[in-house]
Design a protein around this motif. Structure first.
Motif: not given
Length: 376
Positions: A200-226
């Motif tokens: 939850l706390l990571t989800l509260c990060a700004p979108a650009n940081e979430r995008l980088g975190e997801i790409s770095d940890r899981f290897g894909f680019d998030c394309m969700c609505e948020s």
């Protein structure tokens, strides 16, 4: 091969369960000991555009509806957890060591699974390998944490994609050794069902940081609505949510029993480290380590740029409103906030408020997880 198996009897027998049937009668499923204890007929796995396969609702789903109960195909703990997900991951950098562990996992699967289950495992994504899939790559891509030092791999749960505004909540129910998935809101037919791969706390990060975190940890680019919509207002709301949730969850805050006032830390939030150089990390760490005004001292000087004094009732109302707007009133997030507020009220001996908050936390937990051990 045994290093990949849980020590619990239930998890060991899971690898022997060769039929992964999908049933819609929870009472009949309860006494059956295959991998999927229950799977709703309200969804199906099918292509979802650029993301590949995903889970899509085949009919309207109500908030809190049970969608899936699934036990792990594999459980990683002790040395296997440390090598795949923990402090010993560097071992896999060596090609010989990688091949040894990969062969061991392959042999485990081949000896314990029938062809159908074996094939389903190899159909899962591998974001760790550039060309040919590996058993370790699939395990590292799809493994989900069960505790601080264990992880599991689930064949059907692995088909649920990520969203920064999830409409499904998954919870590990240790007493039953299953992952339970329930809807967090009403879902329309044809809508994709998504969980969150982030806290939850990571989800509260700004979108650009979430995008980088997801790409770095899981290897894909998030394309969700948020992550796709206009981000400015959403980033502000999530930053505010981060401050409020942090205030309700802090252990030291509970010691302040003087009144219903809570302190929000307004210092710049520590960015996710993947995009911050060492000097910035050091500076931010130093700022974050500075303590706010002491609640025990009436003469404390309050720096308005650092902390905000807010009544707990106002903070709760604001938090709930923000959760509704950003996360569709996610019941699991609500439960965390209400429980934190309950602890504060109980500590300050505000019994009536504590009773109401406990009831709210229980109601939210049941909506998120059903009759889990946490709800009980």
């Amino acid at each position: 091969a045994g290093m990949f198996l849980s020590r619990s009897k239930r998890s060991k027998t899971r690898l022997k369960a060769v039929v992964r049937s999908t049933r819609t009668n929870p009472e009949a499923a309860a006494s059956n000991d295959d991998g999927i204890d229950y799977a709703s007929d309200a969804f199906e796995v099918r292509p979802v555009g650029k993301k590949g396969l995903g889970v899509v609702a085949t009919k309207p789903i109500k908030r809190g509806e049970l969608l899936l109960e699934e036990a792990p195909l594999l459980v990683f703990q002790d040395q296997s957890f440390d090598v795949l997900f923990g402090d010993l991951q560097e071992i896999l950098v060596d090609e010989t060591s990688f091949d040894k562990w990969d062969t061991s996992l392959r042999e485990t699967l081949k000896s314990r699974c029938n062809e159908e289950v074996f094939s389903k495992f190899w159909d899962l994504a591998d974001s760790c390998s550039e060309s040919v899939k590996t058993a370790l790559g699939i395990a590292r891509t799809n493994g989900i944490g069960l505790s601080e030092d264990s992880a599991g791999l689930f064949l059907l749960l692995s088909r649920f994609n990520h969203s920064c505004k999830p409409n499904v909540h998954n919870s590990w129910q240790e007493d039953r050794q299953v992952q339970v998935l329930r809807s967090t809101c009403d879902i329309d037919r044809g809508q994709e069902l998504c969980i969150s791969y982030l806290s939850l706390l990571t989800l509260c990060a700004p979108a650009n940081e979430r995008l980088g975190e997801i790409s770095d940890r899981f290897g894909f680019d998030c394309m969700c609505e948020s992550c796709s919509r206009s981000k400015g207002a959403s980033d502000w709301r999530r930053e505010r949510l981060s401050q409020l949730c942090d205030a309700f969850s802090r252990e030291e805050a509970v010691e302040d029993t003087s009144d219903s006032i809570i302190w929000l830390n307004l210092r710049p939030r520590m960015p996710l480290f993947f995009e911050v150089d060492k000097e910035v990390v050091s500076e931010m760490t130093a700022q974050a380590s500075k303590r706010g005004p002491s609640s025990s001292s009436s003469s404390s000087i309050v720096d308005d740029d650092v902390v905000e004094r807010i009544d707990m009732r106002d903070a709760l109302r604001e938090t709930v409103d923000l959760l509704d707007e950003e996360f569709g009133g996610n019941p699991a997030a609500r439960a965390l906030v209400f429980f934190g507020a309950f602890r504060r009220a109980l500590k300050s001996r505000r019994v009536s408020a504590a009773r109401s908050l406990a009831a709210a936390a229980w109601k939210a937990t049941v909506a998120a997880e059903g009759p889990s051990w946490r709800a009980r």
